[in-house]
Design a protein around this motif. Structure first.
Motif, mmCIF file in Angstrom:
data_model
loop_
_atom_site.group_PDB
_atom_site.id
_atom_site.type_symbol
_atom_site.label_atom_id
_atom_site.label_comp_id
_atom_site.label_asym_id
_atom_site.label_seq_id
_atom_site.Cartn_x
_atom_site.Cartn_y
_atom_site.Cartn_z
ATOM 1 N N THR A 188 51.482 113.388 40.059
ATOM 2 C CA THR A 188 50.764 112.458 40.933
ATOM 3 C C THR A 188 49.263 112.561 40.622
ATOM 4 O O THR A 188 48.834 113.469 39.905
ATOM 5 C CB THR A 188 51.050 112.834 42.402
ATOM 6 N N PRO A 189 48.425 111.656 41.156
ATOM 7 C CA PRO A 189 46.980 111.733 40.895
ATOM 8 C C PRO A 189 46.374 113.094 41.288
ATOM 9 O O PRO A 189 46.916 113.796 42.161
ATOM 10 C CB PRO A 189 46.419 110.599 41.757
ATOM 11 N N ASP A 190 45.236 113.443 40.668
ATOM 12 C CA ASP A 190 44.612 114.767 40.843
ATOM 13 C C ASP A 190 44.591 115.286 42.291
ATOM 14 O O ASP A 190 44.963 116.434 42.532
ATOM 15 C CB ASP A 190 43.155 114.745 40.327
ATOM 16 N N PRO A 191 44.142 114.484 43.288
ATOM 17 C CA PRO A 191 44.030 115.063 44.638
ATOM 18 C C PRO A 191 45.357 115.104 45.391
ATOM 19 O O PRO A 191 45.401 115.561 46.533
ATOM 20 C CB PRO A 191 43.044 114.121 45.349
ATOM 21 N N LEU A 192 46.448 114.637 44.762
ATOM 22 C CA LEU A 192 47.727 114.525 45.482
ATOM 23 C C LEU A 192 48.817 115.452 44.935
ATOM 24 O O LEU A 192 49.996 115.113 44.943
ATOM 25 C CB LEU A 192 48.220 113.069 45.441
ATOM 26 N N HIS A 193 48.426 116.620 44.449
ATOM 27 C CA HIS A 193 49.428 117.559 43.921
ATOM 28 C C HIS A 193 49.980 118.486 45.004
ATOM 29 O O HIS A 193 51.092 118.987 44.901
ATOM 30 C CB HIS A 193 48.825 118.416 42.789
ATOM 31 N N ARG A 194 49.148 118.755 46.030
ATOM 32 C CA ARG A 194 49.520 119.804 46.985
ATOM 33 C C ARG A 194 50.847 119.553 47.708
ATOM 34 O O ARG A 194 51.739 120.409 47.667
ATOM 35 C CB ARG A 194 48.394 119.996 48.027
ATOM 36 N N LYS A 246 41.677 103.264 37.375
ATOM 37 C CA LYS A 246 40.929 102.441 38.337
ATOM 38 C C LYS A 246 41.361 102.735 39.781
ATOM 39 O O LYS A 246 40.532 102.814 40.694
ATOM 40 C CB LYS A 246 41.149 100.968 38.008
ATOM 41 N N ALA A 247 42.676 102.933 39.985
ATOM 42 C CA ALA A 247 43.202 103.101 41.345
ATOM 43 C C ALA A 247 42.685 104.364 42.026
ATOM 44 O O ALA A 247 42.630 104.416 43.248
ATOM 45 C CB ALA A 247 44.728 103.116 41.295
ATOM 46 N N TRP A 248 42.332 105.393 41.241
ATOM 47 C CA TRP A 248 41.944 106.639 41.933
ATOM 48 C C TRP A 248 40.799 107.413 41.282
ATOM 49 O O TRP A 248 40.559 108.573 41.636
ATOM 50 C CB TRP A 248 43.173 107.525 42.144
ATOM 51 N N ALA A 249 40.043 106.775 40.364
ATOM 52 C CA ALA A 249 38.943 107.493 39.683
ATOM 53 C C ALA A 249 37.923 108.042 40.673
ATOM 54 O O ALA A 249 37.380 109.132 40.484
ATOM 55 C CB ALA A 249 38.262 106.573 38.676
ATOM 56 N N SER A 250 37.682 107.284 41.765
ATOM 57 C CA SER A 250 36.657 107.762 42.709
ATOM 58 C C SER A 250 37.182 108.907 43.580
ATOM 59 O O SER A 250 36.426 109.500 44.340
ATOM 60 C CB SER A 250 36.183 106.605 43.596
ATOM 61 N N ARG A 251 38.483 109.221 43.447
ATOM 62 C CA ARG A 251 39.031 110.335 44.243
ATOM 63 C C ARG A 251 39.163 111.617 43.422
ATOM 64 O O ARG A 251 39.751 112.595 43.867
ATOM 65 C CB ARG A 251 40.373 109.931 44.861
ATOM 66 N N THR A 285 37.384 103.059 34.640
ATOM 67 C CA THR A 285 37.351 101.674 35.151
ATOM 68 C C THR A 285 38.649 100.906 34.907
ATOM 69 O O THR A 285 38.885 99.878 35.537
ATOM 70 C CB THR A 285 36.191 100.874 34.495
ATOM 71 N N GLY A 286 39.503 101.407 33.997
ATOM 72 C CA GLY A 286 40.758 100.717 33.696
ATOM 73 C C GLY A 286 41.950 101.599 33.965
ATOM 74 O O GLY A 286 42.676 101.426 34.945
ATOM 75 N N MET A 287 42.118 102.611 33.125
ATOM 76 C CA MET A 287 43.291 103.480 33.196
ATOM 77 C C MET A 287 43.455 104.144 34.574
ATOM 78 O O MET A 287 44.551 104.208 35.117
ATOM 79 C CB MET A 287 43.120 104.551 32.113
ATOM 80 N N ASN A 300 35.273 110.787 27.810
ATOM 81 C CA ASN A 300 36.098 109.572 27.661
ATOM 82 C C ASN A 300 35.211 108.342 27.583
ATOM 83 O O ASN A 300 34.085 108.339 28.103
ATOM 84 C CB ASN A 300 36.999 109.355 28.881
ATOM 85 N N THR A 301 35.776 107.282 27.040
ATOM 86 C CA THR A 301 35.096 105.984 27.131
ATOM 87 C C THR A 301 35.229 105.474 28.572
ATOM 88 O O THR A 301 36.089 105.940 29.341
ATOM 89 C CB THR A 301 35.717 104.944 26.165
#
Ligand SMILES: NC(=O)c1ccc[n+]([C@@H]2O[C@H](COP(=O)([O-])OP(=O)(O)OC[C@H]3O[C@@H](n4cnc5c(N)ncnc54)[C@H](O)[C@@H]3O)[C@@H](O)[C@H]2O)c1
Length: 337
Positions: A71-77, A163-168, A159-161, A153-154
């Motif tokens: 799962t995304p980085d902050p959602l592993h716990r 996008k849904a959770w980069a700010s988290r 902003t693409g890959m 990274n580029t």
């Protein structure tokens, strides 16, 4: 047969699926993802019988030996805690967590349930990392002194890959978790002092609230110094989305690694790219570092061995990465306990 499940079947979760599917001793029994359309698509593509939008239901209904948490980085716990409670072995993607508190709870839960917890520090299985590790162990280079590690990274990645959770998440968790682990793995030692800086301009201006780059100096208790640099705003015109370099200095030698040199250069009428060769599809079979890391996890489950990249390693990396974020935000050095 080892019955495996995968929680989170986005980009990296599908890589786990491909790698598991290539192992004759593994049966991929089930997948879980909150995105129903993706669950159906991926389930069909990889012929997975069990499909769940709730991983808790998957853990309850399937008789699994091991689970990948992707799962995304902050959602592993939460999924890791649920897997520990269900007494299945866990391969959790890096970073183990984005807070020290989460990482500590996850390591504690896995230990008290008596299940294996491996963090997918897949870079340890890159050929140049393995060769460097061996040269150090054989005493060819002397004592480690200093490491410079760049992993960037580029701008397509935030902003693409993602996008849904980069700010988290933040670069220390998404990218430096790899380089901090690489340096710990090669040089040993525990981070004791961190000084870092970060700037937010480009991504923030695009509505993605996460810094553009971090530069961090980390002192370890064995005297070595690590200089870590990660950036998320390199232009998309670069031929690869990854820019990775390492300079390792020892008392009697030096190792220089430029990941770009391990790639092929491909020019077509419309593009110029340097596709990675460290993990590749060789005539339909996944080969390279991620496949090797997953094979190691399966081997540890099958032969009841402790994985090389343990929950404790993951926790130590989270402590260092959280200190890098804290130091940049506070504008001062941070001491680690
Ligand atoms: N080891 C490596 O080299 C490597 C490489 C890439 C990514 N990663 C890591 O893998 C993880 C996933 O990254 P990604 O690029 O695949 O992200 P992604 O956004 O492509 O996929 C994440 C998936 O998790 C699903 N998800 C979210 N919450 C969920 C929940 N509660 N239950 C079930 N599914 C849920 C999403 O719907 C999505 O399909 C990240 O932690 C990332 O850092 C590691």
């Amino acid at each position: 047969m080892i019955r495996v499940g995968v929680i989170g079947v986005g980009l990296q979760g599908q890589t786990h699926l491909k790698c598991y599917k290539a192992l004759s001793e593994v049966e991929v029994a089930a997948i879980a993802d909150v995105n129903e359309e993706r669950l159906r698509e991926v389930g069909d593509r990889y012929c997975i019988p069990g499909r769940y939008t709730d991983y808790r239901e998957m853990l309850e209904k399937e008789r699994l030996d091991a689970v990948s948490v992707v799962t995304p980085d902050p959602l592993h716990r939460d999924p890791v805690m649920a897997c520990a409670q269900a007494k299945v072995h866990i391969l959790c993607e890096k970073p183990l967590a984005t807070t020290v508190e989460d990482a500590e709870a996850m390591v504690r839960a896995a230990r008290s349930a008596g299940v294996k917890l491996m963090v997918n520090f897949s870079n340890r299985w890159m050929s140049y990392m393995a060769m460097t590790k061996k040269a150090i162990e054989d005493g060819e280079l002397g004592e480690p002194l200093y490491a410079y590690a760049r992993l960037s990274n580029t701008i397509y990645v935030p902003t693409g890959m993602l996008k849904a959770w980069a700010s988290r998440t933040k670069l220390p968790f998404w990218l430096m978790s790899h380089t901090v682990d690489r340096v710990r793995w090669l040089f040993g030692g525990k981070a004791v002092r961190v000084y870092s800086v970060a700037r937010s301009k480009v991504l923030k201006g695009m509505g993605i609230d996460t810094p553009d780059f971090y530069a961090a100096l980390v002192e370890f208790d064995n005297g070595i110094v690590g200089n870590f640099e990660s950036c998320w705003v390199l232009p998309d015109t670069r031929p690869s989305i990854v820019d990775s370099k390492m300079e390792l200095v020892f008392t009697k030698g030096n190792v220089s690694i430029d990941a770009q040199q391990t790639m092929i250069q491909k020019a077509t009428e419309s593009s110029y790219t340097v596709p990675g060769t460290l993990f590749a599809d060789i005539y339909g079979r996944p080969v390279g570092f991620v496949a090797e890391a997953i094979r190691h996890f399966v081997e540890c489950v099958r032969e009841d061995k402790e994985p090389w990249a343990s929950g404790e390693d993951g926790l130590e990396v989270v402590r260092t990465c959280a200190a890098i974020v804290e130091s940049a935000e506070a504008g001062r050095p941070v001491e680690l306990p």
